[in-house]
Write a protein that holds these residues in place. Sequence first.
Motif, mmCIF file in Angstrom:
data_model
loop_
_atom_site.group_PDB
_atom_site.id
_atom_site.type_symbol
_atom_site.label_atom_id
_atom_site.label_comp_id
_atom_site.label_asym_id
_atom_site.label_seq_id
_atom_site.Cartn_x
_atom_site.Cartn_y
_atom_site.Cartn_z
ATOM 1 N N VAL A 239 27.295 34.177 34.970
ATOM 2 C CA VAL A 239 27.573 34.446 36.391
ATOM 3 C C VAL A 239 28.544 33.406 36.935
ATOM 4 C CG1 VAL A 239 26.581 34.508 38.700
ATOM 5 C CG2 VAL A 239 25.393 35.609 36.814
ATOM 6 N N THR A 240 28.335 32.145 36.585
ATOM 7 C CA THR A 240 29.221 31.079 37.046
ATOM 8 C C THR A 240 30.649 31.315 36.565
ATOM 9 O OG1 THR A 240 27.382 29.501 37.023
ATOM 10 C CG2 THR A 240 29.611 28.584 37.056
ATOM 11 N N LEU A 241 30.801 31.725 35.303
ATOM 12 C CA LEU A 241 32.125 32.043 34.762
ATOM 13 C C LEU A 241 32.765 33.201 35.512
ATOM 14 C CD1 LEU A 241 31.648 31.853 30.874
ATOM 15 C CD2 LEU A 241 33.207 30.462 32.242
ATOM 16 N N PHE A 242 31.995 34.251 35.722
ATOM 17 C CA PHE A 242 32.521 35.452 36.371
ATOM 18 C C PHE A 242 32.935 35.179 37.814
ATOM 19 C CE2 PHE A 242 31.527 39.528 38.687
ATOM 20 C CZ PHE A 242 32.670 40.187 38.269
ATOM 21 N N LEU A 243 32.081 34.503 38.559
ATOM 22 C CA LEU A 243 32.416 34.205 39.954
ATOM 23 C C LEU A 243 33.622 33.271 40.031
ATOM 24 C CD1 LEU A 243 28.970 33.782 41.771
ATOM 25 C CD2 LEU A 243 30.281 35.847 41.291
ATOM 26 N N GLY A 244 33.689 32.319 39.109
ATOM 27 C CA GLY A 244 34.830 31.407 39.097
ATOM 28 C C GLY A 244 36.130 32.115 38.775
ATOM 29 N N ALA A 245 36.060 33.094 37.859
ATOM 30 C CA ALA A 245 37.265 33.813 37.444
ATOM 31 C C ALA A 245 37.790 34.745 38.526
ATOM 32 C CB ALA A 245 36.983 34.598 36.172
ATOM 33 N N THR A 246 36.905 35.209 39.393
ATOM 34 C CA THR A 246 37.309 36.185 40.409
ATOM 35 C C THR A 246 37.358 35.603 41.824
ATOM 36 O OG1 THR A 246 34.986 36.915 40.542
ATOM 37 C CG2 THR A 246 36.450 38.164 39.106
ATOM 38 N N ARG A 247 37.033 34.341 41.953
ATOM 39 C CA ARG A 247 36.946 33.737 43.284
ATOM 40 C C ARG A 247 38.296 33.679 43.993
ATOM 41 N NH1 ARG A 247 33.793 28.075 44.705
ATOM 42 N NH2 ARG A 247 34.050 28.195 46.969
ATOM 43 N N HIS A 248 39.389 33.592 43.220
ATOM 44 C CA HIS A 248 40.692 33.362 43.836
ATOM 45 C C HIS A 248 41.111 34.484 44.786
ATOM 46 C CE1 HIS A 248 41.755 35.909 40.382
ATOM 47 N NE2 HIS A 248 42.843 36.256 41.040
ATOM 48 N N VAL A 249 40.652 35.726 44.555
ATOM 49 C CA VAL A 249 41.063 36.808 45.456
ATOM 50 C C VAL A 249 40.421 36.654 46.833
ATOM 51 C CG1 VAL A 249 41.506 38.398 43.563
ATOM 52 C CG2 VAL A 249 39.265 38.404 44.668
ATOM 53 N N PHE A 250 39.317 35.911 46.905
ATOM 54 C CA PHE A 250 38.667 35.643 48.183
ATOM 55 C C PHE A 250 39.128 34.303 48.768
ATOM 56 C CE2 PHE A 250 35.780 38.341 45.745
ATOM 57 C CZ PHE A 250 35.505 39.341 46.648
ATOM 58 N N ALA A 251 39.342 33.319 47.907
ATOM 59 C CA ALA A 251 39.688 31.973 48.382
ATOM 60 C C ALA A 251 41.187 31.810 48.613
ATOM 61 C CB ALA A 251 39.199 30.927 47.369
ATOM 62 N N ASN A 252 41.996 32.229 47.629
ATOM 63 C CA ASN A 252 43.445 32.042 47.722
ATOM 64 C C ASN A 252 44.177 33.291 48.186
ATOM 65 O OD1 ASN A 252 42.997 29.471 46.625
ATOM 66 N ND2 ASN A 252 43.226 30.231 44.539
ATOM 67 N N GLY A 253 43.552 34.447 47.997
ATOM 68 C CA GLY A 253 44.161 35.688 48.433
ATOM 69 C C GLY A 253 45.016 36.341 47.359
ATOM 70 N N ILE A 254 45.531 37.496 47.698
ATOM 71 C CA ILE A 254 46.436 38.233 46.816
ATOM 72 C C ILE A 254 47.716 38.528 47.589
ATOM 73 C CG2 ILE A 254 44.534 39.316 45.556
ATOM 74 C CD1 ILE A 254 45.174 41.909 47.147
ATOM 75 N N THR A 255 48.771 38.768 46.858
ATOM 76 C CA THR A 255 50.019 39.194 47.491
ATOM 77 C C THR A 255 49.814 40.590 48.069
ATOM 78 O OG1 THR A 255 51.380 37.885 45.993
ATOM 79 C CG2 THR A 255 52.447 39.742 47.101
ATOM 80 N N THR A 256 50.035 40.723 49.358
ATOM 81 C CA THR A 256 49.825 42.017 50.006
ATOM 82 C C THR A 256 51.137 42.697 50.423
ATOM 83 O OG1 THR A 256 49.461 40.821 52.085
ATOM 84 C CG2 THR A 256 47.509 41.501 50.843
ATOM 85 N N SER A 257 52.245 41.984 50.312
ATOM 86 C CA SER A 257 53.527 42.628 50.608
ATOM 87 C C SER A 257 54.661 41.887 49.901
ATOM 88 C CB SER A 257 53.794 42.674 52.114
ATOM 89 O OG SER A 257 53.827 41.388 52.677
ATOM 90 N N PHE A 258 55.632 42.658 49.450
ATOM 91 C CA PHE A 258 56.788 42.076 48.762
ATOM 92 C C PHE A 258 57.896 43.118 48.681
ATOM 93 C CE2 PHE A 258 54.054 43.973 45.576
ATOM 94 C CZ PHE A 258 54.916 44.684 44.758
ATOM 95 N N TRP A 259 59.090 42.630 48.463
ATOM 96 C CA TRP A 259 60.246 43.499 48.219
ATOM 97 C C TRP A 259 60.595 43.477 46.740
ATOM 98 C CZ3 TRP A 259 63.253 46.668 51.263
ATOM 99 C CH2 TRP A 259 63.091 46.571 52.649
ATOM 100 N N VAL A 260 60.940 44.621 46.201
ATOM 101 C CA VAL A 260 61.659 44.715 44.939
ATOM 102 C C VAL A 260 63.001 45.312 45.320
ATOM 103 C CG1 VAL A 260 61.818 45.925 42.742
ATOM 104 C CG2 VAL A 260 59.662 44.873 43.433
#
Length: 252
Positions: A131-152
């Motif tokens: 559980v510690t591994l899993f939460l640590g691996a996926t925490r960044h989408v809640f803590a650091n966020g994801i790219t929600t907009s960009f141009w190509v």
Amino acid sequence: MNEAQYINAYVPNWQKPTLDLKGVESLGYVTPVTPFEYLRYAEADLNIGDVHGLVNGLSNAKRAIDCQVANILHGFGLSIPKQFPSRLEKISALGLVAPRIIKKIIRLRNLMEHEFHSPNLSEVEDAVDIVTLFLGATRHVFANGITTSFWVADEVSVNPTGIKRTKTKTIIDNEFPAYTFSRGIFCAFDLEIRQLSLLLVHENNEMGNITFSKSDKRTIPLLAFMSTLDAAGGKAYSPDGAHEFISIVHAP
């Protein structure tokens, strides 16, 4: 004009394809108890060490995993299947977790499915570690966020900003084009309504506005692509990132 028509008509003529990051936002927890709280409960149960504590520890470890999976799928606007293996398939497809961690979770879940199993200390310790591994691996989408907009876009088509600065003033000229690039595709994921969309622009004219349904086979690959974008990852501000995005959108 749809995205395939746009790509076929205009993208081959771009002189310098690039991927330009614009927005980053964090997913939020929607459950009243967070996965990390369930993990703390499991750790406290583990410290008790008796049969009661070990049974509760294993149950809380299961809740922590289930809770994190549900929050991730909800945050990305994806449907939550009734069966856990199907949920885990979506988590794996998003590319948030290494395959070895997925395998550990599957083995742990198989243990948890035994309704009257009395776990030993080693099994609960392993469960808490997974559980510690899993939460640590996926925490960044809640803590650091994801790219929600960009141009190509074609980098050479960047528009002037329309902002002039003097020693005392910042002047915005509204006569300048509304888009960052005159030739490009603006991709956005609206976290409020959990909607993925594309804006197609050519010579500062809007050629199309595309929204993706949850059932579109490109939705999860695009969300996976966005969740791994950052300035240091090699895809941003590069032709490689632009080409990868185009290949996902233009998948047959």
